[in-house]
Design an enzyme around this catalytic site. Structure first.
Site, mmCIF file in Angstrom:
data_model
loop_
_atom_site.group_PDB
_atom_site.id
_atom_site.type_symbol
_atom_site.label_atom_id
_atom_site.label_comp_id
_atom_site.label_asym_id
_atom_site.label_seq_id
_atom_site.Cartn_x
_atom_site.Cartn_y
_atom_site.Cartn_z
ATOM 1 N N HIS A 70 0.802 -1.069 -0.010
ATOM 2 C CA HIS A 70 -0.032 0.039 -0.008
ATOM 3 C C HIS A 70 1.002 1.449 0.205
ATOM 4 O O HIS A 70 0.294 2.463 -0.345
ATOM 5 C CB HIS A 70 -0.796 0.018 1.284
ATOM 6 N N ASP A 76 0.429 -7.586 1.355
ATOM 7 C CA ASP A 76 0.766 -5.954 1.848
ATOM 8 C C ASP A 76 2.286 -5.874 1.712
ATOM 9 O O ASP A 76 2.797 -5.149 2.630
ATOM 10 C CB ASP A 76 0.407 -5.432 2.980
ATOM 11 N N SER A 89 4.329 3.234 7.772
ATOM 12 C CA SER A 89 4.111 2.022 6.992
ATOM 13 C C SER A 89 5.331 1.628 6.139
ATOM 14 O O SER A 89 5.873 2.266 5.321
ATOM 15 C CB SER A 89 2.912 2.186 6.064
#
Length: 356
Positions: A89, A120, A204
């Site tokens: 992402h 992910d 992230s």
């Protein structure tokens, strides 16, 4: 990942002050807990401060900021050939990126190698490989609840930031919502590490680091406070380092993931609701003809209401339950079969999620 505003360059060293304050507080708590009643408190604080600072000095050079128009995230140097592991992402549908290394204003260009949204995970590669410091990856199985960890990355565009917390829980199965604006379909993450180390947008793809200087996780998602909205403080989740490194190595060796390691039922399921609009189970809309569910006798039109002892009301429920299992596990499905809603119970040996 949601767009964030890049911080003023003068703020890039702010992490050092924050870390110092955290270390001082932690050292004081350790002294109060009686870690060593015979040692003077200043000496305890100094020892902890040196230990924490040593971890930062060893690992932070391996953590990078990844940016593209409108968004910023983090990544971890995987090898000296220029491969960097991050979240799917973070890269979204992008193919080219700018990469900044810790405490450096130099911008390096990178391109996408491969993205694997079901876990992910993505790998990008920088063209300029000079001076790279690959991280050492650890395994979640070596952690225990209460272990001190640090999250390193670029939260809110503040590159080279470090936060501290503990391992709050292990083996969590966590739903990650879709982000259509960047082309991320959403997924269910398996075996995640829950941590109290603050994780914010921009963290992230970065590093969750243990005190033995290993990247034990890739911070990926923060919990949302359903009552008031926004991120729930002190509840974040990271993909285990051993899962991330295994998938990254597959991508580097083969240009894609060849072994997902994720359990699969082999169906396409849809949430079924009653006349009041309440979800009551998962209807089987399609079957992989050679998949585990079809082999076990499940049919199109069947309504799944339980998996083992757990109630299944929605397709998300079923996906979460499957994600917490492993390929080869035997699971018991309970439900009803049309046209007379006849009850059935079937035992299915789970297969592996296809990689194509």
């Amino acid at each position: 990942m949601r767009p964030v505003r890049r911080a003023d360059p003068g703020a890039r060293s702010a992490w050092a002050l924050v870390l110092t304050l955290l270390l001082t507080a932690t050292a004081a708590l350790a002294g109060c807990a009686g870690r060593d009643d015979t040692a003077p408190a200043p000496r305890i604080a100094e020892g902890l401060s040196e230990e924490f600072a040593g971890v930062v000095q060893a690992v932070l050079p391996s953590v990078v900021e990844i940016s593209q128009p409108g968004s910023v995230g983090s990544g971890v140097v995987f090898d000296r050939d220029g491969h960097i592991v991050t979240n799917a992402h973070v890269v979204g549908t992008g193919k080219a990126f700018e990469v900044r290394f810790a405490n450096s204003s130099t911008v390096r260009t990178a391109t996408l190698v491969y993205s694997w949204p079901p876990e992910d995970i993505a790998v990008i590669k920088v063209q300029d490989t000079g001076g790279l410091v690959p991280a050492q990856f650890g395994a979640a199985r070596d952690l225990q609840v209460g272990d001190i960890v640090m999250a390193m990355g670029s939260p809110l565009g503040l590159e080279s930031s470090v936060t501290q917390g503990v391992v709050s829980a292990l083996g969590r199965t966590v739903s990650e919502p879709p982000e259509p604006q960047i082309g991320f379909p959403g997924t269910v993450l398996r075996q995640t590490i829950q941590t109290s180390a603050p994780i914010n947008p921009g963290n992230s793809g970065g590093a969750l680091v243990s005190l033995d200087r290993k990247v034990v996780g890739i911070p990926s998602v923060a919990a949302v406070n359903q009552g008031i909205g926004g991120v729930a403080a002190g509840i974040g989740f990271a993909i285990p380092g051993d899962i991330a490194s295994d998938l990254a190595q597959q991508i580097i060796d083969h240009g894609r993931v060849i072994n997902s390691g994720r359990a699969a039922l082999g169906i396409t399921g849809l949430t079924v609701t009653n006349d009041q609009g309440q979800p009551i189970g998962v209807g089987v809309a399609a079957l992989d003809p050679n998949g585990p569910a079809a082999t076990a006798g499940l049919r199109v039109g069947d309504l799944i209401t339980r998996l083992g002892d757990d109630e299944v009301r929605t397709a998300q429920d079923l996906q979460t339950q499957i994600a917490s299992r492993r390929p080869g596990d035997a699971v018991r499905l309970t439900g009803t079969r049309p046209p007379a809603a006849e009850p059935f119970t079937i035992t299915v040996t789970l297969g592996e999620l296809p990689v194509s």
